[in-house]
Design an enzyme around this catalytic site. Sequence first.
Site, mmCIF file in Angstrom:
data_model
loop_
_atom_site.group_PDB
_atom_site.id
_atom_site.type_symbol
_atom_site.label_atom_id
_atom_site.label_comp_id
_atom_site.label_asym_id
_atom_site.label_seq_id
_atom_site.Cartn_x
_atom_site.Cartn_y
_atom_site.Cartn_z
ATOM 1 N N ASN A 119 0.832 -1.203 0.000
ATOM 2 C CA ASN A 119 0.000 0.000 0.000
ATOM 3 C C ASN A 119 0.870 1.258 0.000
ATOM 4 O OD1 ASN A 119 -2.539 1.076 -0.147
ATOM 5 N ND2 ASN A 119 -3.228 0.342 1.846
ATOM 6 N N HIS A 158 -8.209 2.366 9.794
ATOM 7 C CA HIS A 158 -8.834 1.117 9.346
ATOM 8 C C HIS A 158 -10.144 0.862 10.087
ATOM 9 C CE1 HIS A 158 -4.863 0.240 7.569
ATOM 10 N NE2 HIS A 158 -5.547 -0.551 6.759
#
Length: 468
Positions: free
Chosen positions: A328, A361
């Site tokens: 990522n 998240h």
Amino acid sequence: MLWNDVIYVLLLLFSVAIGLFYRKIERPHVKQWIGTVIGFTLVACISGLSVVHPIITVLINAIIITNLSWKYEYIYLMKCHLVSLYFSFFYLLVIFRLSDYFGLSNPPTYTNLVVMILTLKLPGLAFEINSAATAPTDNNQGANSEAFKKISFMDVIHYSFGYMGVLTGPYYRYRTYWDSLYRPFSNYVDPWPLTYYKLKQIAAFIVLFLVMNHLFPSDYTQTVEFEEHCFFYRFFYMYPTFASFRLRMFIGMILAECVCQMSGLGAYPVCCQPVPGLGPRDYKKIEELSLNHDRIKKEQQDFETVHNMNVWEVEFSPFVRHTMKMWNTCIQYWMAVCIYKRFPHKGLRTVATLTLSALWHGYSAGYYFCICQVPFYLPFEDICIKFYNQCEENGYGKKIWKLFLWWAKLTCMAYLGVPFQLLRFQEIIHFYKSLFFSGHILGFVAYLVLWILKVNFLKQSQTEHKKK
């Protein structure tokens, strides 16, 4: 969940296909509107009535960014990026994530991904504006690019809802978006060969994911049948389980890269040293090349700016630190530039960045078990690397240490990655109990042994140095 994944993949494939036509639109203003209409339609399709959350996030940030900018007093400039950052994370963590406490319905899973990426993009734009206003005129990375001379309310809307990356990223800067509209580079690159290669990868990953997810589901770790297996079965079960999770991430992130590539976003000459998230390191050369179309035709170009997931580096690198950088990468860039480098207390930078990443998240315990335990592994890896570096180049000792480090990295990621899938605290503890918390015990013992070896090695080195 699987049916929702199928719909999500189909929407991403549609976004890849639409790039064939989008890239050929010549007028920037028309291109902006078409990209925004497509992007908003995609968000509305996966969100339903919950589309109100992305709309509120974007509209309020657009007001913040266009009103607290360098057009006014310097003090407002200093607040612009911070106000945007605090509001975006407040809305994500409180209003959006705790919507049921306010009597609202829980948003769909994929709306969560949309709001997550907006929470980075919009403050990221405010940070870019702040950097542009304070950067010296000779800044080589183009912080004061022409892109920031006049940003209107609608420019923020277009950047936010442009279909390139609106569903799941990757994160890209406003300047990258502006360059895709006003710079000529995408006119002289064919993104199809790279996209076709990645689509073949995705097809293979989908097959592997379906097989491995069927054979090694993470939910199986919560059953009585799983507990009846021998210890080694339970311990090694986490490897294929986490492998299926990685495959799922690879599929989504690589498809998102393909969407950007086919639209022409992120195309830059290799000579300008583009890197994920940032774009070209040498932006002065970008400005020079933009005026010379004949030279652009001769330059090799790539899409490294939107290269979010380096699969082979993630899989084969023996080091956790390097693996994390390759995972990522565009989000890692945002975290590094907007949080890590700007956090006022240097000693707490890593902890603050990882904690914010876990919060970004969600609130599930699995995110914190996974992300916040990584720093405890790094001292162990640092000691191993010292022994690795002291071995002869291309010798058997170095190869053995490299293989050991790769296995240790894989074990660490699997041991911490399964909680990321299970999410709930009770399920995570149940999983760790089934292994007798063996990962933590083995990690502590291995660290202790290596620390003793390191101390003895240093003593021997000092003794030999005194004799000389």
